[in-house]
Design a protein around this motif. Structure first.
Motif, PDB file in Angstrom:
ATOM      1  N   ASN A 349       0.828  -1.215   0.000  1.00 52.38           N
ATOM      2  CA  ASN A 349       0.000   0.000   0.000  1.00 52.38           C
ATOM      3  C   ASN A 349       0.856   1.256   0.000  1.00 52.38           C
ATOM      4  OD1 ASN A 349      -2.377  -1.472   0.027  1.00 52.38           O
ATOM      5  ND2 ASN A 349      -2.566  -1.448   2.253  1.00 52.38           N
ATOM      6  N   ASP A 350       1.888   1.262   0.841  1.00 54.60           N
ATOM      7  CA  ASP A 350       2.765   2.436   0.908  1.00 54.60           C
ATOM      8  C   ASP A 350       3.485   2.657  -0.422  1.00 54.60           C
ATOM      9  OD1 ASP A 350       1.982   2.747   3.504  1.00 54.60           O
ATOM     10  OD2 ASP A 350       3.848   2.024   4.404  1.00 54.60           O
ATOM     11  N   THR A 351       3.930   1.554  -1.023  1.00 50.36           N
ATOM     12  CA  THR A 351       4.615   1.659  -2.315  1.00 50.36           C
ATOM     13  C   THR A 351       3.691   2.241  -3.376  1.00 50.36           C
ATOM     14  OG1 THR A 351       6.023  -0.240  -1.789  1.00 50.36           O
ATOM     15  CG2 THR A 351       5.818   0.359  -4.111  1.00 50.36           C
ATOM     16  N   GLN A 352       2.458   1.751  -3.392  1.00 48.10           N
ATOM     17  CA  GLN A 352       1.504   2.228  -4.393  1.00 48.10           C
ATOM     18  C   GLN A 352       1.196   3.712  -4.195  1.00 48.10           C
ATOM     19  OE1 GLN A 352      -2.160  -0.033  -4.567  1.00 48.10           O
ATOM     20  NE2 GLN A 352      -2.351   0.392  -6.753  1.00 48.10           N
ATOM     21  N   ILE A 353       1.022   4.115  -2.948  1.00 44.88           N
ATOM     22  CA  ILE A 353       0.694   5.514  -2.659  1.00 44.88           C
ATOM     23  C   ILE A 353       1.863   6.436  -3.010  1.00 44.88           C
ATOM     24  CG2 ILE A 353       0.244   7.154  -0.776  1.00 44.88           C
ATOM     25  CD1 ILE A 353      -1.347   4.828   0.583  1.00 44.88           C
ATOM     26  N   GLN A 354       3.067   6.011  -2.649  1.00 46.03           N
ATOM     27  CA  GLN A 354       4.223   6.899  -2.807  1.00 46.03           C
ATOM     28  C   GLN A 354       4.878   6.820  -4.182  1.00 46.03           C
ATOM     29  OE1 GLN A 354       6.989   6.658   0.551  1.00 46.03           O
ATOM     30  NE2 GLN A 354       5.321   5.969   1.882  1.00 46.03           N
ATOM     31  N   LEU A 355       4.798   5.644  -4.822  1.00 46.86           N
ATOM     32  CA  LEU A 355       5.556   5.454  -6.064  1.00 46.86           C
ATOM     33  C   LEU A 355       4.705   5.014  -7.253  1.00 46.86           C
ATOM     34  CD1 LEU A 355       8.594   3.638  -4.425  1.00 46.86           C
ATOM     35  CD2 LEU A 355       8.548   5.998  -5.240  1.00 46.86           C
ATOM     36  N   GLY A 356       3.426   4.732  -7.018  1.00 47.49           N
ATOM     37  CA  GLY A 356       2.560   4.355  -8.131  1.00 47.49           C
ATOM     38  C   GLY A 356       2.549   2.864  -8.405  1.00 47.49           C
ATOM     39  N   ASP A 357       1.907   2.493  -9.520  1.00 45.13           N
ATOM     40  CA  ASP A 357       1.653   1.082  -9.829  1.00 45.13           C
ATOM     41  C   ASP A 357       2.834   0.350 -10.456  1.00 45.13           C
ATOM     42  OD1 ASP A 357      -0.896   1.181  -8.837  1.00 45.13           O
ATOM     43  OD2 ASP A 357      -1.865   1.496 -10.782  1.00 45.13           O
ATOM     44  N   ASP A 358       3.901   1.058 -10.794  1.00 46.14           N
ATOM     45  CA  ASP A 358       5.016   0.409 -11.491  1.00 46.14           C
ATOM     46  C   ASP A 358       5.676  -0.679 -10.658  1.00 46.14           C
ATOM     47  OD1 ASP A 358       4.578   2.036 -13.619  1.00 46.14           O
ATOM     48  OD2 ASP A 358       6.275   3.381 -13.252  1.00 46.14           O
ATOM     49  N   TYR A 359       5.513  -0.598  -9.341  1.00 52.96           N
ATOM     50  CA  TYR A 359       6.183  -1.560  -8.463  1.00 52.96           C
ATOM     51  C   TYR A 359       5.203  -2.558  -7.835  1.00 52.96           C
ATOM     52  CZ  TYR A 359       9.930   1.840  -8.926  1.00 52.96           C
ATOM     53  OH  TYR A 359      10.887   2.681  -9.439  1.00 52.96           O
ATOM     54  N   ILE A 360       3.952  -2.501  -8.250  1.00 51.56           N
ATOM     55  CA  ILE A 360       2.919  -3.344  -7.622  1.00 51.56           C
ATOM     56  C   ILE A 360       2.636  -4.590  -8.465  1.00 51.56           C
ATOM     57  CG2 ILE A 360       0.558  -3.411  -6.749  1.00 51.56           C
ATOM     58  CD1 ILE A 360       2.557  -1.577  -5.255  1.00 51.56           C
TER      59      ILE A 360
END
Length: 360
Positions: A349-360
């Protein structure tokens, strides 16, 4: 000879975020080959049920974004056997839609519902339990689940408390408890009355529709009006319009915890839902220090009880770590304590919020 009235619904629309970064939104865990067998979890599930269910009676319910993945991995299945959800709405809407669809094909159908990402080590015993269970539900309005004897106080599974026996290893269910806290899970395991809920269900199509319409009217009010449309060319448009309006509710919470006609068949067939890195660690071969390495090479010094999962051909050299998960996939490297893996959803969730979908 397989029974033409028996159907299988394989649920394959989840994201598998607890297996991040190995499981990604564009390629979730059910489409991955975890053990190097050459078959993904979805393919293994299909292979398993194909032995007792006619191939044409096996349906895959998945998210629309995975349509091509399913077709590629299961070329034996025709497009009419793939039900594409236009939105993620949990297991109760998924099962309700599949049930209405199957009833339009066969009003006498008996259905086994299975997740696409479970591991079964004792397949013969498992398939015998499925055939026995389908026969059990074909003669009554009973809703049946498979219960697994717990070997540890696991907080990631639901628990079934059994009541009086109903013959031949079937029991009436006394209570359903979804994913308890650790202390309560310990009490459950010590009592001997509780079994893990495997998430595998069996019922006659009319029994589950009756239960759904009784206990989840908000859900079935969206799907029941299409009863003349299911299994016709108009079904896709009807579902695209109505399915997203269904409430987000699990079959466990919506029906199994509330219905008074729920039974359980107890079994031991080497079951794991492969829901977490921890469950994969438990199933994997370890070195003398309890380290697991999957897909990669590793040299570990002064290290124990770690799990290392890197892309094939990579080498990990690790010194002085204990109890860690080291997992790399594409553009993400995750390093965390194994006993903190419940935080992975937070990381996602934190990754998606801070960095977007590229890492999800």
């Amino acid at each position: 000879m397989t029974n033409k009235d028996n159907y299988c619904v394989i649920m394959g629309g989840g994201i598998g975020s607890r297996f991040w970064p190995f499981s990604r939104k564009t390629l979730p865990k059910q489409f991955l080959d975890f053990f190097g067998t050459g078959r993904s979890l979805l393919q293994q599930t299909f292979d398993r049920f194909q032995k007792v269910i006619p191939t044409e009676n096996i349906l895959i319910v998945t998210n629309a974004m995975y349509a091509d993945l399913v077709k590629k991995q299961l070329p034996e299945v025709n497009e009419k056997q793939i039900l594409l959800e236009p939105a993620r709405r949990n297991t109760a809407p998924c099962i309700a839609w599949a049930s209405y669809h199957i009833r339009a094909l066969n009003p006498n159908a008996n259905i086994v519902v299975a997740p696409s990402d479970h591991l079964i080590l004792k397949e013969d015993e498992f398939l015998a339990a499925i055939e026995k269970g389908l026969d059990f539900v074909s003669h009554s309005e009973k809703l049946l689940t498979l219960g697994i004897k717990p070997n540890r106080p696991e907080t990631g599974y639901g628990y079934i408390q059994i009541a009086e026996p109903a013959g031949d290893n079937f029991y009436k269910v006394k209570t359903f408890t979804e994913k308890p806290e650790l202390e309560l899970a310990k009490v459950f395991v010590e009592s001997g009355e509780f079994y893990w809920n495997s998430g595998l269900f069996m019922w006659n199509v009319n029994s589950i529709i009756k239960a759904s319409e009784s206990l989840l009217p908000e859900l079935t009010s969206k799907l029941a009006p299409g009863k003349e449309i299911y299994a016709t060319d108009g079904e896709k448009a009807f579902i695209e319009e109505n399915f997203p309006a269904c409430p987000n509710v699990s079959i466990d919470f919506g029906i199994m915890e509330k219905a008074d006609n729920v039974y359980v068949s107890l079994g031991d067939f080497g079951w794991s839902d492969l829901g977490t890195w921890g469950s994969l660690y438990d199933l994997s071969d370890r070195d003398q220090e309890g380290n697991v390495s999957l897909k990669c090479h590793s040299l570990l010094y002064n290290s124990k009880d770690n799990m290392v999962v890197l892309p094939k051909g990579k080498l990990a050299v690790i010194d002085g770590l204990e109890g860690y998960l080291i997992a790399e996939s594409e553009n993400v490297l995750l390093i965390c304590r194994k006993d903190e893996e419940h935080s992975i959803r937070k990381y996602v969730n934190d990754t998606q919020i801070q960095l977007g979908d590229d890492y999800i």
